[in-house]
Enzyme design. Structure first.
Site, PDB file in Angstrom:
ATOM      1  CB  ALA A   1      -3.857   3.984  -0.136  1.00  0.00           C
TER       2      ALA A   1
ATOM      3  N   GLY B   1       1.426   5.598  -1.404  1.00  0.00           N
ATOM      4  CA  GLY B   1       2.138   6.700  -0.796  1.00  0.00           C
ATOM      5  C   GLY B   1       3.599   6.615  -1.133  1.00  0.00           C
TER       6      GLY B   1
ATOM      7  CG  LEU C   1       7.287   4.862   3.343  1.00  0.00           C
ATOM      8  CD1 LEU C   1       6.944   4.589   4.794  1.00  0.00           C
ATOM      9  CD2 LEU C   1       8.754   4.597   3.083  1.00  0.00           C
TER      10      LEU C   1
ATOM     11  CB  VAL D   1      -1.348   0.835   1.342  1.00  0.00           C
ATOM     12  CG1 VAL D   1      -1.963   0.265   2.598  1.00  0.00           C
ATOM     13  CG2 VAL D   1      -0.279   1.862   1.685  1.00  0.00           C
TER      14      VAL D   1
ATOM     15  CG  ASP E   1       3.457  11.711   7.602  1.00  0.00           C
ATOM     16  OD1 ASP E   1       3.482  12.900   7.225  1.00  0.00           O
ATOM     17  OD2 ASP E   1       3.125  10.772   6.863  1.00  0.00           O
TER      18      ASP E   1
END
Length: 763
Positions: free
Chosen positions: A167, A169, A171, A174, A289
């Site tokens: 994934a 995102g 940040l 992942v 979040d």
């Protein structure tokens, strides 16, 4: 089946990291893309695991074969009210992205939040070329890179072998890795957007300080914190987390749209997650979040993933969250319980409603014309409170919201299935008695005693029957007040007066600090009808009571007694908006509307009755409304729903018989309706109160009807359906009533009536 990239929905282009400055500061927070998801969404079961079987070792060995646990295909959530199909956990390798590329629509600058790396920005859209995956932001000049920093085969911290990306995102990427030190268990490594992002690096350091103490079965487990050098040689921090082999609540349809969940299912999921938020709040943390992507549904449970945005309550600095879910005041207040409650409301809305979007992100507010909101009124009220722009008007805690969600879930499931789903309230008592149960049959008591009886509902009947707020167990006088809860009003006032004089203060409790004691006095005064004294005490309590809804409730009751139905409706509605999962304010609103002659709130009779068939006042109220609207068939059906176990079952049967026949001319009545009324009376023992007078009513209606109509030959209530037979039946009923008449005068009246109606004797 492998995934090319993450979900393609439009409501979540990126997260926002906002700097929450202390109250004394004036600097506005800047936006930063900080979406942090470490599991892709799988649309359907076609994406689930097909496990390959390893080769079999043919050498003889002593082995222990573990037992295989077979789980049922259906699981129950929401206190057993909701059934969902169990999902299979997904093999980690099936989650790998074959082509780890961030879609251009999700590329934002980590510093200013503006779009970057897009072909239309670089003038390449016409020739079909893709935007640059790394470069410098044309708006603020910050470097960006959307390329993975780790490659398959990399060993991080000498322990974790990277398998690939699963994934991306805000940040950063992942990664899936295998932990060689712990039996090659699958783990997740979550990195940062850019190694040069000092704030993001600081965020990772902060996570190391408090995330290790987060231990909850509904929250992903943190295993480790490690560093690894990126391509430029700068150290980048990674959080090592538990791999969750399920699917997120964010589902995509075959057409690429976001699939909405049934309301009951969505509520059941959030009820599983709210204890995790409550746990975080109890240790001084805020999740920040919550959104469908961060809730994973596994084979056995639901879990919160991605702790990248978790922060301390009221902390200031870089606050992460997702636009469209994040509370608007967070920049001013910092993370609070109220900002987390807001994300719960937005998550519920995103799961069930077609929210409006702008620039790929959910807009604030709710689509009031959405059919879900018009179908489920209590659910709409709950969402409005959860996302109220004023954080003080939201649910005060995850526990409070959970209790109201459970009440709303009971209503929704009852509405969807047609089966009542009763439950106990945590803030209101059960109904103290009933009101309006015998209004319709009471006017037939004229046969019994010769006096006219009112069919009108009174405010006093309602007030003495309604639920009341429960005593706050934390109040200093709670032990004293518990003994007076079920007392009569006069006894209650005597007990409270004695308590005020210290006669019951055996443990040295200072009852002057109690708020519940004067509230109990208000309740007793209202039960006695002393509205003036009750209002005076409510005025005195206005500045002392922190839970204002209790004052509002008793104000509404006082308004009801004085006939100010508009004000009562306003106050009861305020309580309902505060506690949308409670039945008490709904019943109060329906009864107030009936007194006021309004029909707008009759729906609450239906809601209460269909949710809890123990509140028979609602059934009779709904039947009265249906009958007044000309829907006698609907009224009878409602009364037929009163269960035989109810002590009001007989009254319901008799009322249904009266409903079929009373107040109608003979040309409006059919033989079938007469026989239906007779069957309802015939099934009841003759010793039951009012059975004799209802028999007389049915036979009398049949006799009048037969004067202008023809009937079949079958008997009715033991008498031939003929003029002669019905006259015999009416005569017998009147003479039976005369035998139990309370006065001699009325007895003679009944005998005279019987003599007039008896058939002519022939010699």
């Amino acid at each position: 089946m492998k995934r090319e990239h993450m979900d393609h929905d439009t409501e979540d282009v990126g997260q926002a990291a906002q700097r929450a400055d202390p109250p004394s500061g004036t600097t506005e927070g800047r936006l930063q893309s900080t979406q942090a998801i470490f599991r892709p969404n799988f649309d359907d079961d076609d994406d689930l695991l097909h496990i390959s079987v390893p080769s079999v070792d043919t050498e003889p060995q002593d082995r222990i074969t573990p037992a295989t646990r077979v789980l049922p295909p259906i699981r129950q959530l929401g206190g057993g009210l909701v059934e969902i199909r169990r999902v299979r956990d997904i093999d980690p390798l099936e989650a790998l992205m074959t082509n780890p590329v961030v879609p251009e629509s999700k590329r934002f600058c980590w510093n200013c939040g503006r779009p970057v790396g897009r072909s239309e920005l670089e003038g390449q859209e016409a020739d079909g070329a893709q935007g640059a995956k790394e470069g410098w932001c044309p708006y603020c000049g910050s470097p960006y890179s959307f390329l993975p920093q780790l490659s398959p085969g990399d060993i991080v911290a000498g322990q974790y072998e990277v398998k690939g990306c699963i994934a991306h995102g805000g940040l950063g990427w992942v990664y899936l890795a295998f932990d060689h030190n712990v039996n090659d268990r699958p783990v997740v490594l979550k990195g940062l957007v850019h190694s040069g992002d000092a704030e993001a690096q600081a965020s990772a350091v902060a996570e190391r300080q408090f995330l290790a103490e987060v231990v909850h079965p509904q929250i992903v487990q943190i295993f480790n914190f490690v560093e690894h050098k990126d391509t430029s040689g700068d150290p980048v921090g990674y959080i090592v987390m538990e791999y969750i082999g399920g699917r997120s609540l964010k589902r995509g349809s075959k057409k690429g749209n976001v699939e909405k969940l049934p309301v009951a299912e969505a509520i059941a999921y959030l009820l599983e997650i709210l204890p995790a938020l409550s746990y975080l709040h109890s240790i001084g943390l805020v999740y920040n979040d919550l959104k469908p992507e961060n809730i994973m549904l596994t084979e056995e449970q639901l879990k919160l993933i991605d702790l990248g945005a978790v922060s301390r309550i009221n902390s200031f600095g870089c606050i992460y969250g997702t636009p469209g879910y994040q509370a608007p005041e967070i920049v001013r207040t910092g993370p609070t319980v109220a900002t987390d409650i807001y994300t719960v409301g937005r998550t519920l809305a995103a799961l069930t409603l077609n929210l409006r979007t702008r620039n790929g992100r959910y807009m604030d507010g709710l689509p009031e014309d959405d059919p879900v909101l018009t179908t489920y009124d209590s659910f709409a009220r709950l969402l409005h409170r959860a996302i109220n722009p004023d954080p003080r008007r939201r649910f005060s805690s995850a526990e409070e919201m959970s209790a109201q969600l459970m009440g709303v879930l009971r209503e929704v499931v009852a509405q969807d299935t047609g089966v009542p789903r009763a439950g106990l309230s945590t803030i209101f008592s059960p109904s103290r008695s009933t009101f309006g149960v015998d209004l319709l049959v009471a006017h037939t008591d004229v046969y019994l005693d010769g006096r006219l009886h009112s069919e009108k509902l009174t405010a006093k009947d309602i007030v003495t029957a309604l639920q009341v707020p429960l005593v706050d167990p934390t109040d200093v006088a709670a032990p004293v007040l518990q003994a007076t809860v079920l007392s009569q009003p006069v006894q209650t006032l005597d007990s409270l007066r004695a308590a005020r004089h210290g006669m019951l203060d055996a443990q040295g409790i200072d009852l002057a600090e109690s708020v519940e004691l004067p509230l109990m006095e208000v309740r007793a005064l209202l039960d006695l009808g002393d509205v003036v004294k009750a209002n005076r005490k409510l005025d005195d309590l206005a500045d002392r009571v922190s839970c204002q809804w209790r004052l509002v409730w008793y104000r509404a009751v006082a308004d009801l007694l004085t006939g100010d139905y508009a004000s009562a409706t306003k106050h009861f509605t305020e309580v309902l908006n505060t506690f949308p999962g409670e039945l008490a304010p709904k019943l109060a609103l329906a009864a107030t509307a009936e007194l006021a002659g309004e029909s707008d709130e009759h729906k609450f009779y239906r809601t209460v009755w269909h949710t809890n068939d123990g509140v028979v006042s609602a059934a009779f109220g709904l039947a009265r409304f249906q009958s007044a609207e000309g829907d006698r068939t609907g009224a009878v059906c409602t009364l037929d729903e009163v269960p035989p176990t109810s002590r009001h079952f007989t009254t319901a049967r008799l009322t249904s018989a009266v409903t079929l026949l009373s107040g109608r001319s003979t040309n409006e009545i059919t033989e079938q309706q007469i026989r239906d009324a007779a069957r309802r009376v015939e099934t009841l023992p003759p010793t039951e109160p009012r059975v004799l007078q209802i028999r007389a009513l049915v036979l009398g209606c049949a006799m009048d009807w037969l004067a202008d109509n023809q009937a079949s030959a079958n008997h009715i209530l033991g008498f031939p359906f003929t003029k002669h037979g019905l006259r015999l039946g009416v005569e017998a009923s009147l003479r039976s009533l005369a035998r139990v008449a309370p006065t001699q005068r009325h007895r003679y009246t009944l005998v005279d009536m019987a003599n007039k109606v008896r058939p002519t004797s022939t010699l």
